[in-house]
Write a protein that holds these residues in place. Structure first.
Motif, short mmCIF file in Angstrom:
data_model
loop_
_atom_site.label_atom_id
_atom_site.label_comp_id
_atom_site.label_asym_id
_atom_site.label_seq_id
_atom_site.Cartn_x
_atom_site.Cartn_y
_atom_site.Cartn_z
N UNK A 172 -15.14 -7.91 4.61
CA UNK A 172 -13.74 -7.51 5.35
C UNK A 172 -12.61 -8.63 6.43
N UNK A 173 -13.77 -9.30 6.71
CA UNK A 173 -13.27 -10.22 7.77
C UNK A 173 -12.09 -11.72 7.45
N UNK A 174 -12.47 -11.62 6.01
CA UNK A 174 -11.76 -12.93 6.04
C UNK A 174 -10.30 -12.67 5.11
N UNK A 175 -10.80 -10.67 4.53
CA UNK A 175 -9.54 -10.61 3.96
C UNK A 175 -8.27 -10.49 4.52
N UNK A 176 -8.59 -9.75 5.81
CA UNK A 176 -8.13 -9.09 6.84
C UNK A 176 -7.37 -9.98 7.89
N UNK A 177 -8.53 -11.70 8.28
CA UNK A 177 -7.13 -13.27 7.79
C UNK A 177 -6.46 -13.44 7.39
N UNK A 178 -6.52 -13.67 6.26
CA UNK A 178 -5.51 -13.65 4.99
C UNK A 178 -4.67 -12.86 5.33
N UNK A 228 2.24 -12.52 9.91
CA UNK A 228 2.29 -13.45 10.81
C UNK A 228 3.50 -14.27 10.17
N UNK A 229 3.29 -15.45 9.39
CA UNK A 229 4.47 -15.54 8.53
C UNK A 229 5.09 -15.11 8.05
N UNK A 264 -0.17 -19.91 15.93
CA UNK A 264 -1.71 -20.37 15.04
C UNK A 264 -0.62 -21.24 14.08
N UNK A 265 0.73 -20.68 13.88
CA UNK A 265 1.70 -21.21 12.76
C UNK A 265 2.07 -22.79 12.72
N UNK A 266 0.72 -23.66 12.32
CA UNK A 266 1.60 -25.54 12.55
C UNK A 266 3.07 -25.19 12.15
#
Length: 201
Positions: A178-184, A190-191, A16-18
């Motif tokens: 929760x979903x959005x904090x985990x996503x960020x 990952x980066x 997912x890293x462009x």
């Protein structure tokens, strides 16, 4: 590493890293490599306005990723204002497998552990110029638009790197929190893993 955290890291992929984002990360990769080649310890200071979410997550994941790949760096964080390490961000890190202890009630200090034998990453909201942060020969990594616009110059920083992340704050007190904090958090993870894997290679 703690089993749950190790499991979280093992599931991270770099798909997912462009390519555009990788070009930005390459600046950080090259900085760390150059310091190591010069036999100097890289000092990385992640900066956003309130030092409450993105810069804290970046510091913790960067230090953890460096440990994961056996790279000797020291990571810090700071802001333009003092607030507190946001509780939703802290809880998100716990869901990923970190062990976290807090001391104090107003702007508490957090001891963040990624492994049984690890020294804690000690973190709390503070100014980028706080005495616990490096005062020379460090890279300032700017993680939000506001800090970039309002603090274009970080004294004694030898490298300025703009690495913006969207703020999960907009989802506070919603069903998506929760979903959005985990996503960020996992995007940052990952980066940082990508950065230190490249440094290792």
């Amino acid at each position: 590493m703690y089993p749950k955290l190790s499991s979280t890291l093992s599931k991270i992929v770099f798909d997912k890293i462009s390519e555009k984002r990788k070009e930005v990360l390459k600046i950080l990769i090259n900085y760390v490599k150059e310091k190591l080649i010069a036999k100097q310890e890289p000092l990385l200071s992640f900066i956003c306005t309130h030092n409450s979410r993105r810069s804290q997550l970046s510091q913790i994941w960067a230090q953890t990723a460096a440990h994961y790949y056996g790279i000797n760096v020291r990571c810090f964080s700071g802001g333009l204002e003092v607030t507190a390490f946001n509780e939703a961000a802290v809880v998100s890190l716990k869901r990923s497998g970190f062990k976290i202890e807090s001391v104090g009630e107003i702007n508490p200090k957090y001891n963040v552990y990624y492994a049984q034998e690890s020294k804690p990453i000690i973190t709390f909201s503070k100014l980028y110029s706080d005495k616990v942060n490096p005062s020379e020969s460090f890279a300032s990594i700017i993680t939000c638009d506001h800090a970039d616009e309002n603090c274009p110059f970080i004294p004694y920083s030898e490298k300025r790197i703009l690495l913006r992340y969207d703020d999960p704050k907009i989802y506070d007190n919603t069903v998506l929190e929760e979903e959005k904090y985990d996503e960020r958090s996992l995007q940052i993870a990952s980066e940082m893993l990508y950065v230190f894997k490249k440094v290792k290679n």
